[in-house]
Design an enzyme around this catalytic site. Structure first.
Site, short mmCIF file in Angstrom:
data_model
loop_
_atom_site.label_atom_id
_atom_site.label_comp_id
_atom_site.label_asym_id
_atom_site.label_seq_id
_atom_site.Cartn_x
_atom_site.Cartn_y
_atom_site.Cartn_z
N SER A 95 3.16 -9.45 12.29
CA SER A 95 2.91 -8.74 11.04
C SER A 95 1.42 -8.86 10.75
O SER A 95 0.86 -9.97 10.79
CB SER A 95 3.72 -9.36 9.90
OG SER A 95 3.57 -8.59 8.71
N GLU A 96 0.76 -7.74 10.48
CA GLU A 96 -0.70 -7.76 10.43
C GLU A 96 -1.30 -8.59 9.31
O GLU A 96 -2.50 -8.88 9.31
CB GLU A 96 -1.26 -6.32 10.37
CG GLU A 96 -0.85 -5.51 9.19
CD GLU A 96 0.31 -4.57 9.50
OE1 GLU A 96 0.32 -3.45 8.97
OE2 GLU A 96 1.22 -4.98 10.26
N ASN A 97 -0.49 -8.99 8.34
CA ASN A 97 -1.02 -9.88 7.30
C ASN A 97 -1.08 -11.33 7.75
O ASN A 97 -1.48 -12.20 6.98
CB ASN A 97 -0.18 -9.77 6.02
CG ASN A 97 1.27 -10.12 6.22
OD1 ASN A 97 1.92 -9.63 7.14
ND2 ASN A 97 1.81 -10.96 5.37
#
Length: 513
Positions: A340-342
């Site tokens: 997840s890019e966060n």
């Protein structure tokens, strides 16, 4: 020989101790090493922030935001015309959204508007300047700013409005014109590929939030609450950190500190923490899935087919919305590492009520879990993985896809403004397979698969496969679309009738899902 060395050392020590100015210097250095950066309150810590300043704000959605510092700024009605650099602006009634409500922000520099209706209303109504930047580019621009690097080149945004310019920054009050628009990017060719030049970002103040910290300013984050906090902390002329737990100097082990105190100028123990979860999402049982709305059943139908794309050992990013549901439908016996890019690698399914943690959310701000062996890290590290071609596949949603594989999924000009988030970065990674999941037609029946996109582009010729509620298309480079599979009950003629471009039909096309 050893005795001689000992005598020399004792003689040197004696000379130092008999010279007061040298001894005082040693004791002064020792005192400085433990000089406290602790402030009594958030109100005291933000002293010096003034109108017109640029504020770098850590957090992602509501996860890891500096709640108390933002409340303190909101109480200072004399602070106006601020430029706020933040991935997004929280919600309409919390986080950075409260500064929008109080009209203290002149310009937002963000990647995502999302579901913050007040943010979107002020932007589209010409009340607020908004500079939209791809999420990975934003993270790297801040990291570079903090590292003293004036700029860098990236593939993200090539062929889109990011390169060409013209993205509205400020609309006219009547909504009929654009007063300020983005400028075109400078480009350069490396290894026969075009790259865009992006400049580093710094701020007058950085406001960040950590789980633990000490009086020297050393910070430790919890789970996905690292996100933008770490890079923001390095790029402020003055960095102010708030922490949930203030620990004695020396309690944090040197190798567990995420941000060293050299970057932090002021620190407080946060007064009160609500730690809201923007989208509390719980795992559904099989029985609960049977009573879902028709729209949700349609989404699950699409995403169950998308889950078949997973192969054992893959590293995969799941976009917000429909794609993230795929984590719940990985076939038994297959190991897939979901990113997840966060800032999560090894993301698991949605939690049960007992597993919910406000510091664990995905890129869609939904509560999630992390599997054994999973890791969490900052947003700039996350997008380094993406740009560095570490992912095998990306699954994301779409508004339109062309027969050449062009993707649009971030804006309907003047009407819907979500922002590009991390999508532009994800589809720009040249070695990552891109799969788009979406309904075949819009709610009004208009086709989403067409000869040429009419909406602004997210990426050019970047899509490899399209999975809809009706069929599966492959994008064949230089040729166009190839119909690979049909959903149960669908026919080739039906697909032709609801698709706005020509396509070829595979010789073995069949109903498969």
């Amino acid at each position: 020989m050893m005795l001689s060395i000992k005598r020399q050392a004792l003689a040197s020590a004696s000379r130092i101790l008999t010279r007061p100015h040298i001894a005082a210097g040693i004791w002064s250095a020792s005192a400085r090493a433990y000089h406290s950066k602790l402030y009594k309150s958030s109100d005291e810590a933000i002293q010096g922030i003034k109108s017109g300043d640029t504020l770098l704000i850590g957090g992602f959605g509501l996860c890891g935001i500096p709640e108390n510092l933002l409340k303190a700024v909101a109480r200072r009605s004399d602070i106006q015309q601020v430029t706020a650099v933040s991935n997004n602006a929280g919600t309409s009634d919390y986080g950075l959204g409260t500064l929008l409500q109080s009209r203290q922000i002149k310009r937002m520099v963000s990647s995502y508007v999302g579901e913050n209706k007040e943010f979107a209303r002020q932007y589209l109504g010409g009340e607020l300047e908004v500079e939209l930047i791809p999420q990975g580019t934003l993270a790297e621009r801040v990291r570079c700013g903090g590292a003293g690097i004036p700029g860098f080149y990236t593939l993200t945004g090539v062929g889109t409005q990011i390169e060409k310019g013209g993205i509205p920054i400020k609309y006219a009050r009547d909504g009929k014109g654009v007063l300020i628009a983005s400028e075109p990017r400078e480009t350069k060719v490396f290894n026969n590929r075009k790259y865009l030049l992006e400049e580093g970002i710094t701020g007058d103040f950085a406001l960040v939030k950590a789980w633990k910290g000490d009086e020297m300013g050393n910070l430790v984050f919890k789970y996905a609450a690292n996100n933008f906090n770490a890079p923001m902390a390095t790029a402020g002329k003055i960095t102010i950190a708030e922490v949930e737990e203030l620990v004695p100097v020396g309690e944090l082990k040197p190798d567990e500190i995420h941000v060293p105190g050299i970057h932090v100028h002021r620190i407080i123990k946060g007064e009160v923490y609500e730690k809201r979860i923007e989208k509390l999402t719980l795992r559904r049982s099989d029985a609960e899935e049977q009573v879902l709305s028709d729209a949700m059943k349609q989404r699950i139908h699409i995403i169950k087919r998308a889950a078949r794309e997973f192969k054992n050992g893959m590293y995969v990013n799941l976009g917000i919305g429909m794609p993230v549901l795929a984590s719940n439908y990985i076939e038994p016996g297959i190991t897939v590492h979901l990113q997840s890019e966060n800032g999560i690698l090894g993301m698991g399914p949605f939690p049960t009520a007992e597993e919910v943690d406000a510091d664990l959310v995905n890129a869609g701000k939904e509560s999630v879990t992390v599997l054994p062996g999973g890791t969490c890290f900052s947003s700039d590290v996350s997008f380094g993985m993406i740009r560095g071609n570490r992912l095998d596949m990306t699954i994301l949603g779409g508004m339109q896809v062309s027969s050449k594989g062009d993707l649009s999924n971030w804006v309907v000009p003047g009407k819907i403004i979500k922002g590009m988030g991390g999508a532009m970065d994800l589809v720009a990674a040249p070695k990552s397979r891109v799969v788009v999941t979406m309904t075949h037609n819009a709610k009004n029946g208009e086709p989403k698969i067409m000869k040429e996109n009419t909406l602004p582009l997210t990426g050019v010729q970047c899509v490899d496969r399209i999975i809809t509620d009706k069929c599966v298309f492959d994008v064949v480079p230089g040729k166009g679309l190839l119909l690979r599979e049909l959903s149960y009950g669908r026919t080739v003629d039906e697909i032709k009738a609801c698709t706005a471009c020509d396509f070829e039909v595979a010789s073995d096309v069949a109903e498969t899902y």
